[in-house]
Write a protein that holds these residues in place. Structure first.
Motif, PDB file in Angstrom:
ATOM      1  N   TYR A 551       0.878  -1.106  -0.097  1.00  0.00           N
ATOM      2  CA  TYR A 551      -0.117  -0.053  -0.117  1.00  0.00           C
ATOM      3  C   TYR A 551       0.900   1.183   0.054  1.00  0.00           C
ATOM      4  CZ  TYR A 551      -3.464  -3.434   1.620  1.00  0.00           C
ATOM      5  OH  TYR A 551      -4.305  -4.595   1.333  1.00  0.00           O
ATOM      6  N   LEU A 552       2.157   1.305  -0.133  1.00  0.00           N
ATOM      7  CA  LEU A 552       3.125   2.286  -0.213  1.00  0.00           C
ATOM      8  C   LEU A 552       3.267   2.908  -1.576  1.00  0.00           C
ATOM      9  CD1 LEU A 552       5.780   1.135   2.388  1.00  0.00           C
ATOM     10  CD2 LEU A 552       3.690   2.541   2.732  1.00  0.00           C
ATOM     11  N   ASN A 553       2.109   3.319  -2.170  1.00  0.00           N
ATOM     12  CA  ASN A 553       2.001   4.022  -3.315  1.00  0.00           C
ATOM     13  C   ASN A 553       1.309   5.158  -3.024  1.00  0.00           C
ATOM     14  OD1 ASN A 553      -0.737   3.227  -4.567  1.00  0.00           O
ATOM     15  ND2 ASN A 553       0.241   1.316  -4.096  1.00  0.00           N
ATOM     16  N   GLU A 554       1.011   6.285  -3.790  1.00  0.00           N
ATOM     17  CA  GLU A 554       0.367   7.505  -3.312  1.00  0.00           C
ATOM     18  C   GLU A 554      -1.194   7.209  -3.053  1.00  0.00           C
ATOM     19  OE1 GLU A 554      -0.638  11.947  -5.264  1.00  0.00           O
ATOM     20  OE2 GLU A 554       1.564  11.106  -5.206  1.00  0.00           O
ATOM     21  N   SER A 555      -1.797   6.305  -4.163  1.00  0.00           N
ATOM     22  CA  SER A 555      -3.148   6.215  -4.226  1.00  0.00           C
ATOM     23  C   SER A 555      -3.515   5.530  -3.122  1.00  0.00           C
ATOM     24  CB  SER A 555      -3.559   5.636  -5.559  1.00  0.00           C
ATOM     25  OG  SER A 555      -5.092   5.431  -5.623  1.00  0.00           O
ATOM     26  N   ASP A 556      -3.060   4.093  -2.846  1.00  0.00           N
ATOM     27  CA  ASP A 556      -3.513   3.181  -1.942  1.00  0.00           C
ATOM     28  C   ASP A 556      -3.098   3.745  -0.382  1.00  0.00           C
ATOM     29  OD1 ASP A 556      -4.355   1.190  -3.629  1.00  0.00           O
ATOM     30  OD2 ASP A 556      -2.395   0.112  -3.772  1.00  0.00           O
ATOM     31  N   PHE A 557      -2.266   4.400  -0.513  1.00  0.00           N
ATOM     32  CA  PHE A 557      -1.689   5.033   0.934  1.00  0.00           C
ATOM     33  C   PHE A 557      -2.830   6.008   1.325  1.00  0.00           C
ATOM     34  CE2 PHE A 557       0.449   7.663   3.908  1.00  0.00           C
ATOM     35  CZ  PHE A 557       1.197   7.134   4.878  1.00  0.00           C
ATOM     36  N   ARG A 558      -3.383   6.692   0.434  1.00  0.00           N
ATOM     37  CA  ARG A 558      -4.317   7.733   0.598  1.00  0.00           C
ATOM     38  C   ARG A 558      -5.578   7.062   1.321  1.00  0.00           C
ATOM     39  NH1 ARG A 558      -5.418   9.734  -4.337  1.00  0.00           N
ATOM     40  NH2 ARG A 558      -3.628  11.282  -4.097  1.00  0.00           N
ATOM     41  N   ASP A 559      -5.708   5.780   0.556  1.00  0.00           N
ATOM     42  CA  ASP A 559      -7.065   5.160   1.100  1.00  0.00           C
ATOM     43  C   ASP A 559      -7.103   4.748   2.453  1.00  0.00           C
ATOM     44  OD1 ASP A 559      -8.402   5.716  -1.295  1.00  0.00           O
ATOM     45  OD2 ASP A 559      -7.815   3.733  -2.391  1.00  0.00           O
ATOM     46  N   ARG A 560      -5.548   4.200   2.691  1.00  0.00           N
ATOM     47  CA  ARG A 560      -5.558   3.495   4.145  1.00  0.00           C
ATOM     48  C   ARG A 560      -5.459   4.803   5.196  1.00  0.00           C
ATOM     49  NH1 ARG A 560      -7.775   0.065   3.063  1.00  0.00           N
ATOM     50  NH2 ARG A 560      -7.724  -0.536   4.963  1.00  0.00           N
ATOM     51  N   VAL A 561      -4.743   5.658   4.694  1.00  0.00           N
ATOM     52  CA  VAL A 561      -4.866   7.080   5.744  1.00  0.00           C
ATOM     53  C   VAL A 561      -6.516   7.348   6.003  1.00  0.00           C
ATOM     54  CG1 VAL A 561      -4.181   9.357   6.129  1.00  0.00           C
ATOM     55  CG2 VAL A 561      -2.429   7.602   5.109  1.00  0.00           C
ATOM     56  N   ARG A 562      -7.096   7.494   4.763  1.00  0.00           N
ATOM     57  CA  ARG A 562      -8.220   7.814   5.259  1.00  0.00           C
ATOM     58  C   ARG A 562      -9.170   6.715   6.063  1.00  0.00           C
ATOM     59  NH1 ARG A 562     -10.480  10.581  -0.403  1.00  0.00           N
ATOM     60  NH2 ARG A 562      -8.977  12.322  -0.371  1.00  0.00           N
ATOM     61  N   ASN A 563      -8.837   5.327   5.754  1.00  0.00           N
ATOM     62  CA  ASN A 563      -9.426   4.232   6.479  1.00  0.00           C
ATOM     63  C   ASN A 563      -9.139   4.654   8.050  1.00  0.00           C
ATOM     64  OD1 ASN A 563     -10.765   1.632   6.153  1.00  0.00           O
ATOM     65  ND2 ASN A 563      -9.088   1.195   7.624  1.00  0.00           N
ATOM     66  N   GLU A 564      -7.643   5.030   8.221  1.00  0.00           N
ATOM     67  CA  GLU A 564      -7.425   5.077   9.733  1.00  0.00           C
ATOM     68  C   GLU A 564      -8.073   6.264  10.626  1.00  0.00           C
ATOM     69  OE1 GLU A 564      -4.830   3.505  12.662  1.00  0.00           O
ATOM     70  OE2 GLU A 564      -5.007   2.744  10.423  1.00  0.00           O
ATOM     71  N   TRP A 565      -8.416   7.284   9.764  1.00  0.00           N
ATOM     72  CA  TRP A 565      -9.052   8.352  10.289  1.00  0.00           C
ATOM     73  C   TRP A 565     -10.405   7.674  10.700  1.00  0.00           C
ATOM     74  CZ3 TRP A 565      -7.968  12.865  11.834  1.00  0.00           C
ATOM     75  CH2 TRP A 565      -6.983  13.919  11.211  1.00  0.00           C
ATOM     76  N   ALA A 566     -10.769   7.070   9.934  1.00  0.00           N
ATOM     77  CA  ALA A 566     -12.390   6.254  10.095  1.00  0.00           C
ATOM     78  C   ALA A 566     -12.132   5.546  11.629  1.00  0.00           C
ATOM     79  CB  ALA A 566     -13.046   5.477   9.091  1.00  0.00           C
ATOM     80  N   VAL A 567     -11.043   4.691  11.540  1.00  0.00           N
ATOM     81  CA  VAL A 567     -11.124   3.633  12.791  1.00  0.00           C
ATOM     82  C   VAL A 567     -10.736   4.477  13.899  1.00  0.00           C
ATOM     83  CG1 VAL A 567      -9.629   1.844  13.524  1.00  0.00           C
ATOM     84  CG2 VAL A 567     -10.629   1.848  11.388  1.00  0.00           C
TER      85      VAL A 567
END
Length: 645
Positions: A551-567
């Motif tokens: 997930y260490l590319n800009e697009s996937d990382f963006r998704d994982r960060v947004r997921n982390e905000w939700a959690v």
């Protein structure tokens, strides 16, 4: 005509609560003192500034508020009762002139029962605070009467008051513009940042969100110069500090950089598809300043480790006597479970009695959705969707095991114990299975499925835990006498780490070194140099695995960060605000709201699938900004209503 325009301006300001506080300070009916007397003496001046603290919205300060969370406006929670305003109007998209919970600009009494924040609207409270803090700032030179031997010099005392006024004004401006869009809330006509007078004209073209953000940041800069790094007296712990000022600035720039708020170059109202790079960098700089301020020592702030993580919301005296969380960079006035007479503790919010109906509470509460549960990854960092995951160790028959540890801290899943003792006449575990032996009879269904369907209430299969519900505080265990404090932090240290991860990814990518970084987080020992490092601090401090390499590319990382905000911020009303600032709410709601459909196989095993709920979530482009009350915008020719309303 000019006289009429001035009259309209005065009326508008009065409706918004910007003039009434000046009247209040001109002559207090209780004290009979003038404004000069208020601002000349230290303790009365301090009281005037503390109105800005009092007016900070506290959603858990009364039973009625935290019983119907704003989270039901998003996809993370669902109102159980279709008569609740969030269900029958907000979820239906009927917002115009609404004054439910997060809406409205009115403010009511500060001196009687109406002071209970349930009866006041967040933006209305903030508008009144902006005016009050502006008056305090402009009257600072009138302060001449200081207490002796209080531990600070006169210059320090003066600076503390001025710094708090600037920081509080900044926060309250932010509260308004992130709901209603860019509005100038200080008078900049003379080149400064003055409080409003009756000569000020609201009838103007809206500025960009970035213009508003810069004005808020200027207040934060002035606050930083005056505030202490740490308060030394116990009665002042929890007041705003230098780090608080940096954090408010950072959050403002985080929003200003976000797609919806990226309104430069005529992009208002709906922003742009990308982040604003200039303001993303400003946000990065502010977040780094706040995090390095903490890392360098001298503050009280730190991330809680896994063992003390829940101290963020339910303190039992671990530190600061239980009233203040050391992760909160900004929090409302604390509530104390031992003092039910305080207006900020109306209804005994500290006792946690406002519970789901089967626990002895009322049926005006929310339940977590499957949408929210799916945000909690496996312990190995794989996403989960519809009870499936690419994680080889994921067991569809035990889908809540080996998940992010925060899942069981925040949410009671099917099969989880919800009580300390076996309840009489109820089920100790969350019995979510539906099995109908005879169609329509529910005779094979679990206790909670039968209970809620029998009362025609929405049941998703989940109940709130942790942040919103103290174990043992129910009619069965009856442990109400325990002394603990409820906290509702509005900015946490976690905000700074996730904000840094989000914005640094947009500017530098997930693994490139962030200029000016290189500090060490005390709790995890991680040296933060990259967006990846910042994200991993928040994950590892709760026992979660680091983000996976794929997930260490800009697009996937963006998704994982947004997921982390939700959690990380589940149940803290952030999801609603994030869905809007990322401009994803329409797409998210189009996918539907889900619960868990659980089947009991009567052999000790269960089957789980997502079930789409027949519940409303109407969201159009116009819903990205709250509508101003029609009475306000009808006064003006140039100042416009938010589009679509």
């Amino acid at each position: 005509m000019k006289k009429n325009n001035r009259l309209l301006i005065v009326l508008f300001a009065t409706v918004l609560g910007l003039v009434s506080c000046e009247d209040y300070l001109d002559k207090s009916p209780e004290l009979g003192i003038t404004a000069d007397e208020v601002y000349s003496e230290y303790y009365t001046y301090k009281g005037a500034v503390d109105r800005g603290n009092w007016l900070v919205m506290n959603y858990v300060c009364s039973s009625t508020n935290w019983g119907a969370f704003v989270g039901a406006m998003s996809d993370e929670q669902q109102a159980v009762k279709n008569s609740m305003p969030v269900y029958k109007s907000i979820n239906q998209g009927v917002w115009q002139d609404s004054r439910w919970r997060d809406f409205g600009m009115s403010f009511r009494s500060e001196t009687n029962y109406g002071a209970d924040p349930y009866y006041n609207e967040p933006a209305g409270k903030s508008l009144k605070a902006i005016r009050a803090m502006g008056l305090a700032i402009e009257n600072i030179d009138n302060l001449v009467d200081y207490p002796a031997e209080i531990g600070y010099s006169q210059d320090e005392l003066k600076g503390q008051l001025l710094g708090q006024a600037y920081a509080l004004r900044a926060w309250h401006q932010f509260e308004v513009i992130r709901r209603y869009g860019p509005i100038l809330l200080v008078d900049t006509a003379g080149g400064g940042r003055s409080s409003f007078s009756t000569e000020y004209s609201f009838d103007q073209i809206r500025p960009s969100f970035q213009r508003c953000a810069d004005l808020i940041a200027a207040d934060c800069d002035d606050a930083y110069q005056n505030l202490p790094n740490r308060w030394t007296t116990s009665t002042d712990i929890g007041r705003l500090t230098k780090t608080s000022a940096l954090a408010i600035k950072a959050m403002t720039y985080l929003y200003a950089a976000s797609p919806l708020m990226n309104t430069q170059n005529g992009a208002y109202p709906y922003g742009q598809d990308s982040y604003n790079q200039e303001y993303a960098q400003k946000g990065i700089d502010a977040m780094l300043a706040a995090l390095k301020q903490v890392a360098n020592g001298g503050t009280r702030y730190k991330l809680y480790d896994e063992a003390h993580y829940m101290e963020n919301w339910m303190s039992q005296g671990y530190e600061n006597g239980g009233a203040i969380t050391n992760e909160a960079l900004l929090q409302p006035v604390p509530t104390n479970s031992n003092n039910w007479s305080l207006p900020m503790n109306r209804g005994g919010s500290g006792t946690g009695w406002f519970l789901p109906q089967h626990d002895g509470g009322w049926a005006v509460f929310n339940v977590p959705t499957q949408n929210a549960v799916d945000k909690f990854e496996t312990i190995n960092g794989y996403p989960v969707s519809n009870f499936s995951s690419d994680d080889p160790s994921f067991d569809p028959g035990n889908p809540y095991d080996n998940r992010d540890p925060r899942l069981r801290k925040f949410i009671f899943c099917p099969g989880d114990d919800m009580y300390i003792s076996d309840p009489s006449g109820a089920a100790r575990t969350n019995e979510a299975w539906f099995n109908d032996i005879d169609p329509g009879n529910d005779d094979g269904a679990g206790y909670h499925f039968k209970y809620y369907r029998g009362k025609n209430l929405v049941y998703t299969g989940y109940f709130a835990a942790g942040k919103w519900r103290k174990l043992g505080y129910n009619k069965f265990d009856n442990q109400y006498s325990q002394n603990y404090y409820r906290s509702f932090p509005l900015i946490r240290l976690a905000d700074m780490y996730l904000g840094l991860a989000e914005l640094a990814n947009e500017v530098y990518g997930p693994t490139a070194t962030i200029p000016g970084a290189g500090f060490t987080d005390e709790t995890t020992g991680i040296v933060v140099n990259t967006a990846e490092d910042a994200l991993n601090v928040i994950r590892t401090r709760v026992g979660m695995s680091e983000i996976r390499d794929e997930y260490l590319n800009e697009s996937d990382f963006r998704d994982r960060v947004r997921n982390e905000w939700a959690v990380e911020f589940y149940g803290e009303f952030r999801r609603w605000k994030d869905m809007r600032r990322w401009r994803i709410a329409k797409d998210v709601f189009a996918q539907g709201i889900y619960g868990a459909e659980v089947t009991n196989n009567n052999d000790g095993t269960f089957n789980y699938v997502n079930k789409k709920l027949n519940v409303p979530r109407v969201f159009e482009d116009k819903h990205y900004w709250y509508p101003l009350h029609s009475d306000y915008v009808n006064m003006f020719a140039t100042f416009k209503q938010n589009p679509g309303w």
